[in-house]
Design a protein around this motif. Structure first.
Motif, short mmCIF file in Angstrom:
data_model
loop_
_atom_site.label_atom_id
_atom_site.label_comp_id
_atom_site.label_asym_id
_atom_site.label_seq_id
_atom_site.Cartn_x
_atom_site.Cartn_y
_atom_site.Cartn_z
N VAL A 48 0.78 -1.31 0.11
CA VAL A 48 -0.04 0.01 -0.03
C VAL A 48 0.87 1.21 0.04
O VAL A 48 0.56 2.18 -0.77
N PHE A 49 1.76 1.29 0.90
CA PHE A 49 2.54 2.46 0.76
C PHE A 49 4.07 2.51 -0.04
O PHE A 49 4.66 3.53 0.08
N GLY A 50 3.94 1.37 -0.84
CA GLY A 50 5.16 1.29 -1.61
C GLY A 50 5.65 2.30 -2.62
O GLY A 50 6.49 2.81 -2.79
N GLU A 51 4.52 2.73 -3.26
CA GLU A 51 4.55 3.83 -4.23
C GLU A 51 4.97 5.29 -3.64
O GLU A 51 5.95 5.86 -4.04
N ALA A 52 4.65 5.50 -2.43
CA ALA A 52 5.05 6.64 -1.62
C ALA A 52 6.36 6.47 -1.38
O ALA A 52 7.18 7.59 -0.90
N LEU A 53 6.94 5.38 -1.01
CA LEU A 53 8.43 5.04 -0.79
C LEU A 53 9.13 4.88 -2.03
O LEU A 53 10.54 4.68 -1.75
N GLY A 54 8.61 5.12 -3.37
CA GLY A 54 9.36 4.95 -4.38
C GLY A 54 9.41 3.70 -5.02
O GLY A 54 10.31 3.58 -6.09
N VAL A 55 8.77 2.96 -4.72
CA VAL A 55 8.69 1.73 -5.36
C VAL A 55 7.37 1.67 -6.40
O VAL A 55 6.24 1.90 -6.01
N PRO A 56 7.74 1.69 -7.65
CA PRO A 56 6.53 1.70 -8.75
C PRO A 56 5.38 0.70 -8.47
O PRO A 56 5.82 -0.57 -8.20
N ASN A 57 4.27 1.23 -8.50
CA ASN A 57 3.28 0.09 -8.32
C ASN A 57 2.06 0.31 -9.29
O ASN A 57 1.54 1.50 -9.02
N PRO A 58 1.69 -0.52 -10.28
CA PRO A 58 0.62 -0.29 -10.94
C PRO A 58 -0.69 0.13 -10.63
O PRO A 58 -1.55 0.53 -10.96
N ALA A 59 -0.97 -0.69 -9.14
CA ALA A 59 -2.13 -0.77 -8.37
C ALA A 59 -2.31 0.50 -7.79
O ALA A 59 -3.33 0.57 -6.66
#
Lengths: 557, 85
Positions: B39-50
């Protein structure tokens, strides 16, 4: 002498230990305090530290420590006559095991629920910690090898048990699924599960299954051992709720059923003890009773494994410190009663002295098979259960205990390997399959390296007992050091410690000589490692105790 | 009689669960942590298509976020827009 006399004397001794001695130790030596905030409350996290009802915790502790070992040990040791085994189990439970188990709990509770291994590092140094890990790994290794041999022997001697032993796994998986997927209580699944298990026992009696004498050129004994190790390997990698949890639960229920029916049948049948008090005609090659008796019966008299359970999980769940008496000492009392039942079955379940001598014709002979045969005679006389059915019930009980221990033991071995590999930086062993494979390879090497055909696996038993006692000595040492630092009397833990330590070392020396002359190199190396560890414990003990002083009398307060 | 049976059932349930409570809780926590990372991956810089979907879950997980970053060895929230401590 009548077996009722034996049971009454034994129970009177063990129960007086519970009502008198354990009270004294709890109030005067460990000074358990109901107001003390236990780690379960202080560090409550809903995961490791959870205050638990003392009866639930006692049940958990007792069923974790009681398995096939308190049956196998006494069943081998009665070869010296019923007297020595009886006295060691009774006195051992009262003065050794209870004090040790309660002490391990107390020491852990007073140190934020830390395990004996972690405490040994703080009190005795880092070397003691690594030695502790090594000894623990060896104990697990030997228990797995010995139990694979025990189960294979039982499955060959009692083919009627083959169907129920494997059906029990299906029953356990079924119960696990029902409880996982539905919200019904435990009562109905328990009743259905036990009924199905006993149904499978009837089915097994009707359809005995035997492997052919040789499969692919391997004997049936080797084949069963391989199948069992394969099972344990698979089972140890399944999530615990699938198999291990429901299996443990059914085993716990079966433990109480088996204990109940053996004692009940003994009181009704009132068999005479066929074995002599002291066997003066022991078979050739039987080792000397001192020190071997004290390592052959480990679980049931004193066992280091209890300290691992007590300080590893039970101490983190203790609601009140005073509950340590029920959980620790009470757990030892329960195990003493199981060992006593094993002694009754293996000495009073035979028609005559000649029959008994024919079964115990060599050291290590008899064993669990004698327990099943003798127990079946008592059950069929006392409760009018057909002998074949009674034998199957007892075989299944012993196999279930031993099987679950293998499953759990292999799981723990995998953790130890993974931890050690992590320290050594071997990435490949981080993989659970690789670590389990390595653990299995060790087990196979010990089971078959100890003697061709895997039958020599029972040669491991006394060595297992020795290692287990060494763990017990280490735990007693930790408790003694803590008592000495608090200025309390240490004699109640120091005397058992010294006794166990001396017996362990003498037994080890005797065993090393035996393995050397037999050319049994696998066991020789293991015994030497254990001797090194034992000497290290002894040296550390003297050094640490010398520093904190031997305060044998309580200072005036 | 019913009360007695219910007590027995509760006791058996406790006896069934107590020995494995810790294993279960650890496994559950490990899975929750993985979900938190998702859930927080995108905010931490991990690209997440979802990310459009997991974004909606952020407020739901907000309360547990503090425990999570402490457990992961971070004394303060690693995210600018999540102020939990």
């Amino acid at each position: 002498m009548n077996a009722i006399m034996l049971v009454v004397l034994g129970l009177a001794g063990i129960l007086s230990g519970w009502f008198v001695y354990s009270r004294f130790i709890a109030s005067r030596i460990y000074r358990l305090d109901p107001a003390f905030q236990t780690p379960a409350h202080e560090l409550k996290d809903g995961i490791d530290y959870v205050p638990t009802n003392k009866y639930v915790l006692w049940g958990h502790h007792f069923t974790s420590v009681a398995g096939a070992a308190p049956i196998v040990g006494p069943a081998i040791a009665v070869i010296w006559g019923w007297g020595p085994a009886f006295l060691w189990v009774t006195l051992g439970t009262i003065f050794f095991a209870g004090v040790h188990d309660m002490g391990a709990l107390w020491a852990s509770v007073r140190n934020k629920g830390r395990s004996v291994g972690a405490l040994s590092e703080t009190l005795l140094g880092a070397r003691a910690r690594s030695m502790f890990m090594l000894v623990m790994f060896l104990v697990l290794l030997m228990v797995n090898a010995a139990f694979a041999v025990v189960i294979s022997g039982l499955l060959i001697d009692f083919p009627s048990a083959v169907i129920p032993v494997w059906a029990a796994i299906l029953v356990a998986v079924g119960i696990g699924q029902i409880l996982y997927r539905t919200k019904i209580g435990l009562l109905m699944p328990t009743i259905i599960g036990v009924t199905l298990l006993y149904g499978a026992i009837f089915l097994g009696v009707a359809f005995p299954v035997s492997l052919p004498e040789t499969v692919f050129g391997l004997s049936d004994r080797v084949m069963w051992a391989l199948i069992l190790f394969a099972y344990a390997g698979v089972a140890s990698m399944l999530p615990v709720w699938v198999l291990l949890q429901p299996r443990d639960y059914i085993n716990g229920i079966q433990l109480f059923i088996a204990l109940g029916i053996i004692y009940l049948a003994t009181f009704i049948a009132a068999p005479d003890v066929a074995a002599p008090f002291l066997n003066d005609a022991v078979p050739e090659n039987t080792p000397s009773i001192v020190p071997l008796l004290f390592v052959t019966i480990a679980c049931g008299a004193i066992s280091g494994f209890h300290g691992l359970v007590a300080s590893g999980t039970s101490s983190k769940q203790l609601d009140k410190e005073t509950d340590a008496r029920l959980v620790g000492y009470g757990g030892a009392v329960g195990e003493g009663m199981l060992a006593l039942a094993a002694i009754v079955c293996t000495t009073a379940g035979f028609a005559s002295l000649a029959d008994w001598q024919a079964t115990y014709d060599a050291f290590g002979a008899g064993s669990v098979t004698a327990f099943v045969q003798g127990g079946a005679t008592i059950l069929s006389n006392g409760l009018a259960i057909p002998a074949g059915l009674a034998a199957t019930i007892l075989t299944v009980t012993a196999c279930l205990f031993a099987g679950t221990t293998m499953d759990t033991g292999l799981r723990l071995q995998r953790y130890v390997i993974q931890e050690a590999a992590g320290i050594a930086g071997i990435k490949a062993l981080n993989n659970p399959f690789a670590a389990t494979g390595l653990a299995l390879a060790f087990c196979l090497a010990v089971a078959f390296g100890a003697g061709e055909d895997g039958a020599g696996g029972m040669a491991i038993w006394p060595l297992f007992g020795t290692t287990n006692q060494l763990l017990a000595a280490l735990t007693l040492l930790i408790v003694t050091v803590i008592l000495a630092r608090l200025g309390r009397p240490t004699i109640y833990t120091l005397v058992p410690l010294a006794f166990v330590m001396v017996m362990t070392v003498i037994a080890l020396l005797a065993q090393i000589g035996g393995f050397f002359s037999a050319g049994n190199w696998v066991l020789l190396v293991m015994a030497l490692v254990i001797l090194g560890a034992a000497l290290m414990v002894a040296v550390t003990a003297l050094r640490v105790l010398g520093r904190s002083g031997f305060k044998l009398v309580s200072p005036a307060e | 009689m019913t009360g007695w049976l219910a007590r027995l059932s509760a006791f058996l349930k406790a006896a069934y669960e107590a020995p494995y409570r810790r294993t279960m809780a650890r496994e559950a926590r490990a899975r929750d942590d993985a979900f938190m990372m998702l859930v927080f991956g995108e905010a931490l810089g991990v690209p997440n298509p979802a990310a459009p979907y997991t974004l909606e879950l952020m407020p739901v997980l907000h309360e547990e976020f503090h425990d999570w970053h402490l457990r992961m060895g971070m004394d303060h929230s690693p995210l600018e827009h999540v102020k939990c401590c």
